[in-house]
Every structure is written in C-alpha cells, then in structure tokens.
Design a protein around this motif. Structure first.
Motif, PDB file in Angstrom:
ATOM      1  N   UNK A 219      14.772   6.956   5.391  1.00 60.00           N
ATOM      2  CA  UNK A 219      13.762   6.189   6.360  1.00 60.00           C
ATOM      3  C   UNK A 219      13.555   4.842   5.581  1.00 60.00           C
ATOM      4  N   UNK A 220      13.218   4.073   6.639  1.00 55.68           N
ATOM      5  CA  UNK A 220      12.730   2.513   6.142  1.00 55.68           C
ATOM      6  C   UNK A 220      11.450   2.353   5.666  1.00 55.68           C
ATOM      7  N   UNK A 221      11.217   1.655   4.651  1.00 50.87           N
ATOM      8  CA  UNK A 221       9.845   1.397   4.259  1.00 50.87           C
ATOM      9  C   UNK A 221       9.305   0.023   4.824  1.00 50.87           C
ATOM     10  N   UNK A 222       8.336  -0.041   5.133  1.00 51.31           N
ATOM     11  CA  UNK A 222       7.946  -1.126   5.873  1.00 51.31           C
ATOM     12  C   UNK A 222       6.350  -1.388   5.300  1.00 51.31           C
ATOM     13  N   UNK A 223       6.026  -2.986   5.356  1.00 54.22           N
ATOM     14  CA  UNK A 223       4.682  -3.310   4.857  1.00 54.22           C
ATOM     15  C   UNK A 223       3.650  -2.528   5.731  1.00 54.22           C
ATOM     16  N   UNK A 224       2.458  -2.073   5.265  1.00 53.10           N
ATOM     17  CA  UNK A 224       1.611  -1.415   6.296  1.00 53.10           C
ATOM     18  C   UNK A 224       0.423  -2.052   6.752  1.00 53.10           C
ATOM     19  N   UNK A 226      -2.218  -3.174   5.121  1.00 57.45           N
ATOM     20  CA  UNK A 226      -3.402  -3.035   4.418  1.00 57.45           C
ATOM     21  C   UNK A 226      -3.136  -3.577   3.214  1.00 57.45           C
ATOM     22  N   UNK A 227      -4.282  -4.069   2.444  1.00 56.83           N
ATOM     23  CA  UNK A 227      -4.140  -4.643   1.262  1.00 56.83           C
ATOM     24  C   UNK A 227      -4.251  -6.278   1.587  1.00 56.83           C
ATOM     25  N   UNK A 228      -4.337  -6.613   2.750  1.00 63.75           N
ATOM     26  CA  UNK A 228      -4.739  -7.884   3.296  1.00 63.75           C
ATOM     27  C   UNK A 228      -3.699  -9.074   2.657  1.00 63.75           C
ATOM     28  N   UNK A 229      -2.560  -8.678   2.264  1.00 64.63           N
ATOM     29  CA  UNK A 229      -1.798  -9.861   1.646  1.00 64.63           C
ATOM     30  C   UNK A 229      -0.490 -10.022   2.689  1.00 64.63           C
ATOM     31  N   UNK A 230       0.141  -8.910   2.781  1.00 64.36           N
ATOM     32  CA  UNK A 230       1.509  -8.912   3.878  1.00 64.36           C
ATOM     33  C   UNK A 230       0.988  -8.498   5.031  1.00 64.36           C
ATOM     34  N   UNK A 231       1.500  -9.034   6.031  1.00 63.94           N
ATOM     35  CA  UNK A 231       1.417  -8.645   7.555  1.00 63.94           C
ATOM     36  C   UNK A 231       2.061  -7.386   7.853  1.00 63.94           C
ATOM     37  N   UNK A 232       1.900  -6.382   8.646  1.00 62.17           N
ATOM     38  CA  UNK A 232       2.490  -5.248   8.976  1.00 62.17           C
ATOM     39  C   UNK A 232       3.795  -5.647   9.632  1.00 62.17           C
ATOM     40  N   UNK A 233       4.591  -4.559   9.014  1.00 66.24           N
ATOM     41  CA  UNK A 233       5.808  -4.389   9.548  1.00 66.24           C
ATOM     42  C   UNK A 233       7.241  -5.062   9.145  1.00 66.24           C
ATOM     43  N   UNK A 234       6.696  -5.581   7.797  1.00 61.43           N
ATOM     44  CA  UNK A 234       8.114  -6.400   7.067  1.00 61.43           C
ATOM     45  C   UNK A 234       8.696  -5.340   6.387  1.00 61.43           C
ATOM     46  N   UNK A 235      10.119  -5.578   6.302  1.00 62.87           N
ATOM     47  CA  UNK A 235      10.953  -4.755   5.710  1.00 62.87           C
ATOM     48  C   UNK A 235      10.861  -4.645   4.231  1.00 62.87           C
ATOM     49  N   UNK A 236      10.874  -3.385   3.887  1.00 60.57           N
ATOM     50  CA  UNK A 236      10.780  -3.288   2.321  1.00 60.57           C
ATOM     51  C   UNK A 236      12.120  -2.884   1.547  1.00 60.57           C
ATOM     52  N   UNK A 237      12.444  -1.924   2.137  1.00 65.20           N
ATOM     53  CA  UNK A 237      13.948  -1.112   1.623  1.00 65.20           C
ATOM     54  C   UNK A 237      14.030   0.184   2.249  1.00 65.20           C
ATOM     55  N   UNK A 238      15.099   1.002   1.833  1.00 64.82           N
ATOM     56  CA  UNK A 238      15.300   2.175   2.272  1.00 64.82           C
ATOM     57  C   UNK A 238      14.968   3.221   1.387  1.00 64.82           C
ATOM     58  N   UNK A 239      14.347   4.333   1.905  1.00 61.03           N
ATOM     59  CA  UNK A 239      14.300   5.680   0.914  1.00 61.03           C
ATOM     60  C   UNK A 239      15.397   6.723   1.265  1.00 61.03           C
ATOM     61  N   UNK A 240      15.951   7.253   0.446  1.00 65.43           N
ATOM     62  CA  UNK A 240      17.076   8.205   0.599  1.00 65.43           C
ATOM     63  C   UNK A 240      16.671   9.357   0.116  1.00 65.43           C
TER      64      UNK A 240
END
Lengths: 275, 182
Positions: A219-224, A226-240
């Motif tokens: 599954x792909x991990x994206x920014x949520x 929350x935390x008010x720094x990163x906007x939502x939906x930016x790609x972080x990486x993949x969890x295997x």
C-alpha cells in the motif's frame, strides 16, 4: 625554574579558559557566531554547485546535433502530453473550487512552489540533511514543506541569506502524520537511517490492526494533511508489510522510499500563498 | 617576538586554514557523490594532525578552534562542541608530539588516523549512542568508519605534503617555527 610546571599545564589552562568563556558567552552571541561562520562558507558550496551545473552544461554541449534534435522531439512530445494533462487538472481544480465554495470550504491549494537546486547533501548515519540554494532572500520560511517529483523530501530546518537546510524524510528526527492511500485513518511516519548500499527507508507506526499489508498487496503511504505542515495526499513511500506493534493495539512496518532521495538535484519548497 | 616573525606566523596560520577550507570542500564534493551509495566520509583527523604536530601552541589552538567552529556551523552538532573536542585532542597530541616524532616515521599519518577514530567515536556516541544497535545503524556506522579511515590513509600523506610544499614555495620556515617553541 618556578615557571616550568606552569608551562607544562598551560595548554590545559587554556582549555579550561575556553570552556569557561563558552559557558559565559550569551546564547545570542553563539547564534551570531554560528550564522556568521555558516554564511562565510555558503558561497563556497553555491560556487561549487554552480561549477557542477556549468560542467553538465558543457557536457551537454558536446552532444551531437542529431542527439540534441532527438531529445528536442522527445521533449516536445512530453510537453504536448503534459499540456493536455494540465488542462484537465485546471478543469478539475475549477470544479473542485466551485464545489468547495458551495459548501463554504476554503480552497485546497494554498501554496506556491519555489524551486531550488540542491548544493550539499549530508546523508550521514548521524544526521540526514540537504542544503538548497535558496534562503531568506527568496522568501523561504522555516518549517516549510519540501517536495520533489517522487513525493515528500522533508521540511526546512533553518534558513540563511542565500541557502536553507532541509531535514530529510530519512532523518531519525523527522516524523509526520500520514495515512494509507485508501484509508482515511491517520498513522505516524518516522524517518530511519538508510543502510550502506541500500535504499532510503522509514518506519510507519500506529496503523490500525485491521489494515492488512503484505508483499503481494503493498500500500502507498501519503501525507494526511494533519500536523499543518504538509498538504494532504503527497506521496511518502510504499509499505510492503505490517506486523503487530509492541503494545499489540496497533501495527508497525517499514516504508520503502523513492531511490531518487539519495541524489536529489532539484526540489520545490511549498510556501503559503498569502505570504 | 619581532614583527617579521609575527607576520610569518600569521602567514602559516592563513595557509593552514585555506588548505583546510579547500580540503573540506573536496571532502564535501566526495560525500555529495557518495550519497548514491549511502556512504559518508568523515575526516576531521585530517585537519587536526597538521597544526598539532607542526605549529606552535597558540597558532595550533587558533587553527583548530577556527576549524572546529567552521565544522560546527555546518553540521547539527551544538555550536562549540567540535571546537572543544578538537582542542582536547590537539592538546593531548601536543603533549606527546616530540615523543611521537622520535619513534615514528609516519607520525602525521598515525596521528591523523588516531584522532579521526577518537572524533568519529565521539560523534557516533553523541548522536547514535542510544540507537547504535537498532535497525542496521551499527553496520552503517562501521562501514562509514572503515571507508573514512581508508580514505584518510590515502589522502592524509598527500595533503600534508601539499601543505609543506606550499609553505616551502612561499619561503616560510615551518621547522624553524617549530624549534623556536622548544
């Protein structure tokens, strides 16, 4: 004769004096000294990075005309495709904005992009930072999110006149709120030092126990958002894979990040539009 | 000390600091290229050995303090820590330098290796002390250490020779400066 023993211990007296002065000197003086010594060295890195750019410019110039024509044709094809996609994105954005205004919600895209070249990469086993060629003079703000084509790069740690340091997503001190692509529930992402000759990686924690991730069903991990720094939906990486955490209530696992994080050349700093 | 001697000493300090700056830039470029392999070279031993073994006490302290603060300014190490560690290592080397020089032909090389080991260990314990055996950090640190010491073994003799040749070309007498201390 009486001078001799004193001479012997003179180096250590000097060391004691150094420690004493350092403890007595106010923090503001230390900070000014830190900034001055940093700014003194920054032009060297920028110069060295510009020489590298010049080198790649001249090596490109040595390419044959045919090769350049081919590259030009390929580039114009890519541009054409991207222009079509951009038009579609604009239409979708307008539709989204009108829908949000109907529901009295604020617009999503509140950022402008400031693109910057990377001039120094410090990816040690102790700290993971990069230095970019834009700083206070270009309006870069502390804690601004930094992204690239592959997703999250990190956040601005410190800004100087013409440069800024960015805390990388692989740093052990980096953590952010994230979520799985098809799951709105928040999880925690923490950076992890990449091993020699290995790919960059991170750790995901606090994943709900009903989330199932396997080698076959990654599954792909994206920014949520929350935390008010990163906007939502930016790609972080993949969890295997995910395994039960130490408390048994949540799951944890490894996040594989984009390989390009190891040799970043250009990044974008997201700056709030109203600033 | 006469004015001409003071100027000569100042010249020596400037040469050593400029050499350190260029060497630091070279190491930074090497590290920029090695990031693709996730390897880092950490070579503070290169900067401490030469002034500690060849300069008088005060010029050596000045060189090492400035170098330490320059390193502190560009790394997340708290301001003054590198300068402090550099000073301690330098003062220890300074105490035994006549003995070291008598007994070892490759004293510069050996001191560079030992000081690099000491400072590498210090930084590792400072930053990764709690996490050293977690998630492959130990292997990464060990490999970084091996590569750093190997790179230092190759670079250090060349670097020291370049500084000595530069001093000779500029007609400055490094050894007269050293003997005058005794």
């Amino acid at each position: 004769m009486a001078k001799r023993p004193l001479n012997r211990y003179r180096p250590f007296l000097l060391l004691g004096l150094f420690i004493f002065i350092w403890k007595v000197v106010p923090k503001s003086v230390q900070l000014t000294l830190h900034k001055s010594f940093y700014e003194f060295q920054a032009p060297l890195w920028i110069g060295s990075s510009k020489i590298e750019d010049l080198h790649s410019y001249w090596s490109t110039r040595t390419n044959s005309e045919n090769k350049l024509i081919e590259a030009g044709i390929q580039l114009s094809r890519n541009n054409h495709e991207l222009r079509i996609q951009l038009d579609q994105v604009k239409l979708q954005q307008e539709e989204l904005n009108s829908l949000r205004s109907l529901h009295n919600l604020s617009p999503i895209n509140n950022y402008t992009y400031e693109t910057a070249r990377v001039c120094k990469r410090d990816l040690t086993s102790w700290w993971q930072e990069i230095t970019i060629r834009k700083g206070d003079n270009h309006g870069i703000l502390k804690n601004s999110p930094v992204i690239f084509a592959g997703g999250v790069v990190g956040k601005v740690k410190e800004t100087y006149e013409t440069t800024s340091t960015v805390l990388l997503i692989t740093s052990r001190h980096f953590r952010m709120a994230a979520r799985f692509e098809n799951d709105p529930r928040p999880v925690t992402y923490i950076g992890s030092i990449n091993s020699s000759f290995g790919n960059p990686k991170g750790i995901v924690r606090d994943a709900p126990s009903d989330v199932i991730v396997t080698q076959e069903k990654s599954q792909k991990l994206v920014s949520s958002g929350l935390g008010s720094i990163f906007p939502e939906g930016i790609n972080i990486g993949t969890v295997h894979y995910l395994e039960p955490g130490t408390n048994g209530l949540f799951k944890a696992g490894k996040v594989l990040l984009d390989k390009r994080l190891l040799y970043l050349k250009e990044v974008s700093v997201l700056l709030p539009k109203n600033k | 000390m006469t004015n001409s001697k003071q100027i000569a000493l100042l010249g020596l300090i400037v040469i050593v600091l400029i050499s350190h700056g260029i060497a630091n830039l070279f190491v930074m470029e090497l590290n920029n290229s090695l990031t693709t392999l996730s390897i880092t070279l950490f070579l503070p031993g290169l900067f401490i050995a030469f002034p500690s073994l060849n300069l008088q006490l005060y010029p050596a302290i000045l060189c090492n303090t400035i170098t330490g603060i320059l390193i502190d300014a560009t790394t997340p190490i708290p301001m003054g820590t590198s300068a402090f560690v550099f000073l301690i290592v330098q003062l220890v080397v300074f105490q035994f330098r006549s003995v070291i020089k008598k007994n070892n032909l490759y004293h510069g090389w050996v001191i560079a290796q030992i000081t690099n080991f000491v400072i590498f260990s210090f930084v590792t314990l400072y930053f990764n002390g709690k996490y050293l055996f977690e998630d492959g950090i130990f292997i990464r640190t060990l490999l970084d250490f091996i590569f750093s010491q190997s790179a230092l073994a190759i670079i250090a003799p060349v670097y020291f020779t370049i500084i000595k040749k530069t001093i000779a070309v500029l007609r400055m007498d490094l050894y007269a400066n050293e003997l005058s201390h005794k």
